[in-house]
Design a protein around this motif. Structure first.
Motif, PDB file in Angstrom:
ATOM      1  N   ASP A  47       0.865  -1.170   0.000  1.00 12.79           N
ATOM      2  CA  ASP A  47       0.000   0.000   0.000  1.00 12.79           C
ATOM      3  C   ASP A  47       0.904   1.222   0.000  1.00 12.79           C
ATOM      4  OD1 ASP A  47       0.818   0.009   2.631  1.00 12.79           O
ATOM      5  OD2 ASP A  47      -1.175   0.244   3.482  1.00 12.79           O
ATOM      6  N   ALA A  48       0.338   2.395  -0.147  1.00 10.40           N
ATOM      7  CA  ALA A  48       1.167   3.577  -0.323  1.00 10.40           C
ATOM      8  C   ALA A  48       0.399   4.808   0.118  1.00 10.40           C
ATOM      9  CB  ALA A  48       1.572   3.725  -1.786  1.00 10.40           C
ATOM     10  N   TRP A  49       1.113   5.862   0.409  1.00  6.32           N
ATOM     11  CA  TRP A  49       0.447   7.115   0.718  1.00  6.32           C
ATOM     12  C   TRP A  49       1.329   8.278   0.282  1.00  6.32           C
ATOM     13  CZ3 TRP A  49       2.023   3.566   4.322  1.00  6.32           C
ATOM     14  CH2 TRP A  49       3.152   3.904   5.065  1.00  6.32           C
ATOM     15  N   ALA A  50       0.692   9.377   0.020  1.00  9.02           N
ATOM     16  CA  ALA A  50       1.414  10.562  -0.420  1.00  9.02           C
ATOM     17  C   ALA A  50       1.375  11.600   0.678  1.00  9.02           C
ATOM     18  CB  ALA A  50       0.764  11.122  -1.679  1.00  9.02           C
ATOM     19  N   SER A  51       2.505  12.258   0.893  1.00 14.98           N
ATOM     20  CA  SER A  51       2.512  13.360   1.838  1.00 14.98           C
ATOM     21  C   SER A  51       3.507  14.377   1.331  1.00 14.98           C
ATOM     22  CB  SER A  51       2.889  12.878   3.238  1.00 14.98           C
ATOM     23  OG  SER A  51       4.008  12.031   3.193  1.00 14.98           O
ATOM     24  N   ALA A  71      -5.264   0.602  -1.714  1.00 13.32           N
ATOM     25  CA  ALA A  71      -5.066   2.027  -1.503  1.00 13.32           C
ATOM     26  C   ALA A  71      -5.709   2.415  -0.179  1.00 13.32           C
ATOM     27  CB  ALA A  71      -5.679   2.815  -2.641  1.00 13.32           C
ATOM     28  N   SER A  72      -5.232   3.500   0.387  1.00 11.92           N
ATOM     29  CA  SER A  72      -5.966   4.062   1.505  1.00 11.92           C
ATOM     30  C   SER A  72      -7.341   4.407   0.940  1.00 11.92           C
ATOM     31  CB  SER A  72      -5.296   5.318   2.016  1.00 11.92           C
ATOM     32  OG  SER A  72      -3.928   5.082   2.162  1.00 11.92           O
ATOM     33  N   VAL A  73      -8.346   4.403   1.805  1.00 15.12           N
ATOM     34  CA  VAL A  73      -9.695   4.547   1.274  1.00 15.12           C
ATOM     35  C   VAL A  73      -9.835   5.803   0.423  1.00 15.12           C
ATOM     36  CG1 VAL A  73     -12.100   4.853   1.920  1.00 15.12           C
ATOM     37  CG2 VAL A  73     -10.730   3.153   3.067  1.00 15.12           C
ATOM     38  N   GLU A  74      -9.172   6.885   0.857  1.00 16.92           N
ATOM     39  CA  GLU A  74      -9.406   8.150   0.161  1.00 16.92           C
ATOM     40  C   GLU A  74      -8.329   8.555  -0.833  1.00 16.92           C
ATOM     41  OE1 GLU A  74      -9.587   9.417   3.844  1.00 16.92           O
ATOM     42  OE2 GLU A  74     -11.759   9.653   4.035  1.00 16.92           O
ATOM     43  N   GLN A  75      -7.228   7.840  -0.829  1.00 20.86           N
ATOM     44  CA  GLN A  75      -6.208   8.266  -1.787  1.00 20.86           C
ATOM     45  C   GLN A  75      -5.535   7.084  -2.467  1.00 20.86           C
ATOM     46  OE1 GLN A  75      -2.896  10.357  -0.157  1.00 20.86           O
ATOM     47  NE2 GLN A  75      -2.580   8.929   1.522  1.00 20.86           N
ATOM     48  N   ASP A  76      -5.147   7.304  -3.686  1.00 23.54           N
ATOM     49  CA  ASP A  76      -4.474   6.273  -4.466  1.00 23.54           C
ATOM     50  C   ASP A  76      -3.243   6.898  -5.110  1.00 23.54           C
ATOM     51  OD1 ASP A  76      -3.569   4.444  -6.244  1.00 23.54           O
ATOM     52  OD2 ASP A  76      -5.512   4.022  -7.164  1.00 23.54           O
ATOM     53  N   PRO A  77      -2.128   6.889  -4.396  1.00 24.12           N
ATOM     54  CA  PRO A  77      -0.935   7.582  -4.900  1.00 24.12           C
ATOM     55  C   PRO A  77      -0.431   7.007  -6.218  1.00 24.12           C
ATOM     56  CG  PRO A  77      -0.660   6.969  -2.593  1.00 24.12           C
ATOM     57  CD  PRO A  77      -1.881   6.282  -3.086  1.00 24.12           C
ATOM     58  N   TYR A  78      -0.692   5.708  -6.465  1.00 24.03           N
ATOM     59  CA  TYR A  78      -0.182   5.113  -7.703  1.00 24.03           C
ATOM     60  C   TYR A  78      -0.844   5.739  -8.928  1.00 24.03           C
ATOM     61  CZ  TYR A  78       2.092   1.568  -4.809  1.00 24.03           C
ATOM     62  OH  TYR A  78       2.875   0.936  -3.894  1.00 24.03           O
TER      63      TYR A  78
END
Lengths: 689, 322
Positions: free
Chosen positions: B203-207, B265-272
């Motif tokens: 999984d991944a996240w953007a910050s 993906a995190s429920v609200e974001q899809d960094p890919y």
């Protein structure tokens, strides 16, 4: 030593320029090393292959889309922070002014975390704007609070900045705790990292940085004169206020740009200009902003890239992804700050200004205030026993005291009473410790948290938690105690040589404090990146799960310390006054300072061991007490203890009740409750200053 | 010196008023229990003695809550019900479940108020909090995960909870069902010619401007389950000792060849698809070029029990062989 005075002509200038060029070469070498490091196997051979016209598409992509953005980010951030710190220090004539102490970093970080926590998804650019706005807002607040006062402005600037940074950081931690899934990863980003997924942020903010630095060159000459002092500058025809305002605005712009690109990279804005000034003193002709600005920019780049290169050398390209660059720059900066402080002359100039905020109450009113605070504490403690997730009524408590309560009340009271007691005891202990440290160091900024003693306890405890996940409370307590004593030994030991002169103590304390915070972050991120909540909770000061036996050490120390300190009230009064009076009156300054500080370390360490890291109390309570009853410690000590107890008790009760059944650590609410009061105190004292 | 005296009197008066002027919130409690006694050794090594199978159970970790519902026991209280509802879709909670606060610091008041027969939590909860809960209810402590024995720990957690609630038969059934799911999934993937295929799960996240990627290394529950399906985890880096999670950035993905790239993906974001789509390194990756990037449905709890893993297996099979 040559006899060359400032402005000794061409020769000095050439040397300065040569030095800056040397720095630029060093930066270029670091940059070359920097592009060869990363999470993929693309290294020097592959990059050289590209140079001679090889056709490895993936290596080219890595260079273009990963390494170059990271390098450019590092360069821009280094330039922006180095120059921003330099200008902030010049216009405030305070070596402690920096993007960190003006709360720009904290504001930007809070804005980003808030947006994420509430589920607003913004594209990269949008996120950048959010950080920018947050940083600007925080800096504006700090500046609004510190302008308008004649004299004492530099101390007020740092005071307001530290207070607001602490409050914003507390709000940020609160969001991280409340939205752990949505904000995964932001804890790491909050420590500053150069990784980038593209050039967009740099393409947008690079011009901003360049224009801002260019604008500073235009006002380089007035900045030279402003740094000589207001009167001199005014005599020389410089519009001081306008130059200062312009300088600060540009510096804020630069630091907000840096946060937007890489998150809050700690201490570069403090360390880079400090290094430059240290060198500039020895190089004739260098103390002009025309040269200081490029020197600070180059030094900033060297510090940022150096930290990033070192990080990957130590942890390897893959593992370094998890450890943010800002952690390393902070530890670098901290060590450097301590070294700088040790070399600095043991001066205490300006430290005492703003120490006593006018007390206008009559003697009788002062007593009434103390008794009133005691009454309020009784009422608040009572309310605190009733409030919480399960609301009780007064009769329940009567039943509990008389042993007639049913199982639920019995249980709730058995778990709640120790929490209330922990809050009250810890609040009193931290306030007393803060009062003593402020008096002994004769500095309004001094308190156990800012001096790193609390942070040291935090490192010790988190180390125990991470190394030994099933650690008992005793183990964590022992870790905290060892850490606190260790940090105190460093801070007070290193500054003792100069007779605990205020400026040196604060500088060393700030260094240790920052280093402990960074070490804690590194420990959490490197060992247990997915269980930050546990350590964060502990670090934010919580009465959660406290039991009576855990409070015994704290109770003993508070009961012993109070009479000891009250009997030393005259010494405290004298030490807080100036250096000479106590000496003339025959007080053994060194020994009484050591004794008093030992008491405050014991208070801090047991408080931290009992409830974790609670900041702000040691800063706010003594200030508030002095504002109400004047500066005599016979009155300040008891009132500060009462106010500290009140503050933590209220914070703890709110934390347990406000969002029940969820709860927030008391330390966060202490900051959120304490900061507005502190800000009001600063605002009110504008007239008195 | 009159004022302090007056103030002191006022304090005393106020205290008396506060203490006497209010009622009580309860009268007295009574308890009763019958049935066969149960004894379990939990992951702390503590022996939990129950007079009878627990019926009113509070779960302080989602994994435990999911297992309880799967076993047919509706927990009386769960930590962070809203989060559970968002992240764990496999075993929905009904409206009767009380929220007892956050997973980090659950409200001990709230738990006590539910008068549970049993509280299930993980070793992440501070020991002092565990001992406070033990004053009024037995506490079963489990490890959240174990990267040296992913599936084993998952089954052990289910079995311990089943023993405590007298649902051994249901647990055995759930494990059989899970094993069947694995076998069917493996067969379906083999039929689709995917046996032995390389995969990566993350999984991944953007910050800020950064994308952090969390690959599930060997030893993580999801990696173990996927390998049971006959695929081979191509991510060879090490994960942490508990969850088996690694961390990397987009550059780090260049070690992967032409794999089946799965992600949640995190429920609200899809960094890919959001942050990385235009990135040259991402575009250079073999599995991106061959279109083997697969987003699995939301709400599959990656650290859950057999129910979540069943959903995961369905998702993998549907995505790759469907």
């Amino acid at each position: 030593m040559s006899s060359s005075a400032p402005g000794a002509g061409g020769f000095g200038r050439v040397g300065a320029v040569a030095l800056i060029a040397l720095g630029a070469v060093l930066a270029a070498l670091l940059a070359a090393a920097h592009v060869t490091q990363g999470a993929s196997s693309v290294g020097l051979p592959e990059l050289l292959g590209l140079l001679v016209g090889g056709s490895d598409d993936q290596a080219a992509a890595v260079l273009v889309a990963s390494r170059m953005p990271r390098l450019v980010a590092g360069v821009l951030v280094g330039v922006a922070l180095g120059v921003a710190g330099l200008v902030m220090q010049t216009v405030s004539r305070n070596i402690l002014a920096s993007p960190d102490t003006l709360a720009v970093n904290a504001g930007a970080y809070l804005a980003v975390v808030a947006v994420t926590a509430f589920g607003v998804v913004l594209p990269v650019v949008g996120g950048g704007v959010v950080a920018f706005v947050g940083g600007l807002a925080a800096a504006t607040l700090v500046l609004a609070l510190s302008v308008g006062a004649r004299g004492g402005g530099t101390v007020r600037l740092v005071l307001a900045g530290s207070a607001i940074a602490l409050a914003l950081a507390a709000l940020t931690t609160m969001l991280l705790l409340l939205f752990p899934e949505r904000t995964t990863g932001l804890y790491a980003w909050g420590n500053g990292t150069l990784a980038q997924t593209g050039m967009d942020p740099m393409l947008q903010l690079g011009p901003v940085v360049l224009v801002a630095v260019g604008a500073l060159f235009v006002i380089a000459r007035p900045l030279d004169i402003v740094s000589l002092g207001d009167d001199t500058a005014t005599t020389l025809g410089v519009r001081v206020r306008r130059t200062r305002l312009g300088g600060i605005l540009i510096a804020v712009l630069l630091s907000a740009a840096a946060v937007t690109i890489a998150g809050p990279i700690g201490f570069v804005g403090l360390a880079a200009p400090a290094i430059v000034r240290l060198v500039a003193v020895r190089v004739p002709g260098m103390q002009r902003h025309v040269l200081l600005i490029p020197a600070a920019a180059v030094t900033g780049v060297v510090v940022v890239l150096g930290a990033d290169v070192l990080l990957r050398l130590v942890f390897g390209g893959q593992a370094a992804v998890a450890v943010p660059t800002g952690v390393v720059t902070t530890i670098f900066g901290a060590v450097f700050l301590i070294a700088l402080a040790l070399r600095a002359k043991a001066s205490s100039d300006g430290a005492a200004s703003g120490f006593v905020i006018g007390a206008t109450l009559s003697p009788r009113a002062r007593l009434l205030v103390i008794v009133g605070a005691a009454a309020l504490l009784v009422a608040v403690a009572f309310a605190s026993l009733l409030l919480g997730d399960a609301k009780l009524l007064g009769g329940d408590i009567v039943n509990w005291i008389t042993g007639r309560a049913g199982p639920l009340v019995e249980f709730v009271m058995n778990t709640r009473a120790p929490r209330v007691a922990a809050a009250i005891l810890a609040g009193a202990a931290l306030a007393l410790a803060g009062t003593v440290v402020q008096a002994v160091a004769r500095n309004p900024l001094a308190e156990p948290a800012i001096l790193g003693v609390t942070g040291g306890a935090g490192v010790g405890a988190v180390l125990v938690i991470t190394v030994w996940p099933l650690a008992t409370f005793l183990g964590v307590t022992a870790g905290g105690l060892v850490g606190a004593v260790f940090a105190a030994a460093i801070v007070f030991g290193l500054s003792a040589a100069g007779g605990l002169a205020s400026t040196r103590l604060i500088l060393i304390g700030l260094g240790v404090s920052a280093a402990t915070a960074a070490s804690t972050a590194m420990l959490i991120i490197a060992t247990d990146p997915y269980n930050a909540a546990k350590a964060l909770t502990w670090m934010s000061g919580s009465t959660y799960g406290r039991t009576v036996p855990q409070l015994v050490p704290l109770l003993i120390v508070v009961l012993l310390a109070l009479p000891v300190l009250l009997s030393a009230r005259r010494e405290l009064d004298l030490l807080a006054f100036d250096d000479d009076t106590p000496r003339v009156l025959g007080v053994a300054i060194g020994r009484s300072r050591f004794g008093l500080l030992a008491v405050s370390v014991a208070l801090t360490a047991t408080a931290v061991a009992a409830v974790g890291v609670i900041g702000f109390v040691g800063l706010v309570a003594p200030h508030a007490a002095r504002a109400l009853v004047g500066s005599q410690h016979a009155r300040v000590l008891p009132l500060a203890a009462l106010l500290g107890a009140l503050l933590v008790c209220v914070a703890d009760t709110l934390g347990r009740t406000f969002i029940a059944p969820a709860q927030l650590p008391a330390g966060l609410l202490t900051a959120v409750v304490g900061a507005p009061y502190f800000v009001w105190l600063l605002w009110r004292s504008r007239r008195a200053a | 010196m009159r004022t302090p005296a007056i103030a002191l009197t006022a304090v005393a008066a106020a205290s008396v008023l506060l203490l006497t002027g209010c009622g009580t919130t309860e009268n007295a409690g009574a308890e009763a229990a019958d049935g066969a006694a149960i004894s379990i050794v939990d992951d702390r090594g503590e022996t939990i003695e129950l007079a009878a199978a627990a019926e009113d159970v509070v779960a302080l970790e989602w994994n435990a809550a999911e297992n309880l519902v799967a076993l047919g026991v509706t927990p009386v209280g769960v930590a962070d019900v809203e989060g559970y509802t968002t992240w764990v879709k496999s075993e929905p909670l009904d409206d009767s479940v009380t929220d007892v606060g956050t997973r980090g610091e659950p409200s001990i008041d709230a738990i006590a108020g539910l008068a549970p027969d049993l509280v299930v939590t993980t070793t992440d909860l501070p020991e002092s909090a565990i001992s406070q809960i033990e004053e009024f209810a037995p506490v079963l402590v489990v490890h959240g995960a174990d990267a040296s024995n992913g599936i084993g720990q998952m089954e052990k957690n289910l079995e311990n909870i089943a023993t405590a609630t007298g649902r051994e038969a249901e647990a055995a059934e759930l494990i059989t069902e899970f094993e069947q799911k694995v076998a069917d999934g493996a067969a379906a993937l083999e039929a689709a010619g995917l046996a032995g295929a390389d995969f990566a799960m993350s999984d991944a996240w953007a910050s800020g401007g950064e994308v952090s990627i969390r690959p599930f290394a060997k030893g993580s529950l999801l990696s173990d389950v996927t390998e049971q399906l006959g695929l081979v985890n191509a991510w060879t880096g090490e994960g942490d000792a508990v969850y088996g999670l690694a961390s990397t950035d987009v550059e780090g993905l260049t070690v992967l060849g032409d794999v089946e790239f799965l992600y949640i993906a995190s429920v609200e974001q899809d960094p890919y698809t959001n942050e990385l789509a235009g990135n040259a390194v991402w575009q250079s990756l073999p599995f991106v070029q061959s279109g083997k990037v697969h987003r699995l449905p939301d709400g599959i709890w990656m650290f859950g029990g057999p129910s979540s893993m069943n959903d995961y297996i369905d998702a993998v099979v549907d995505t790759l062989a469907g």
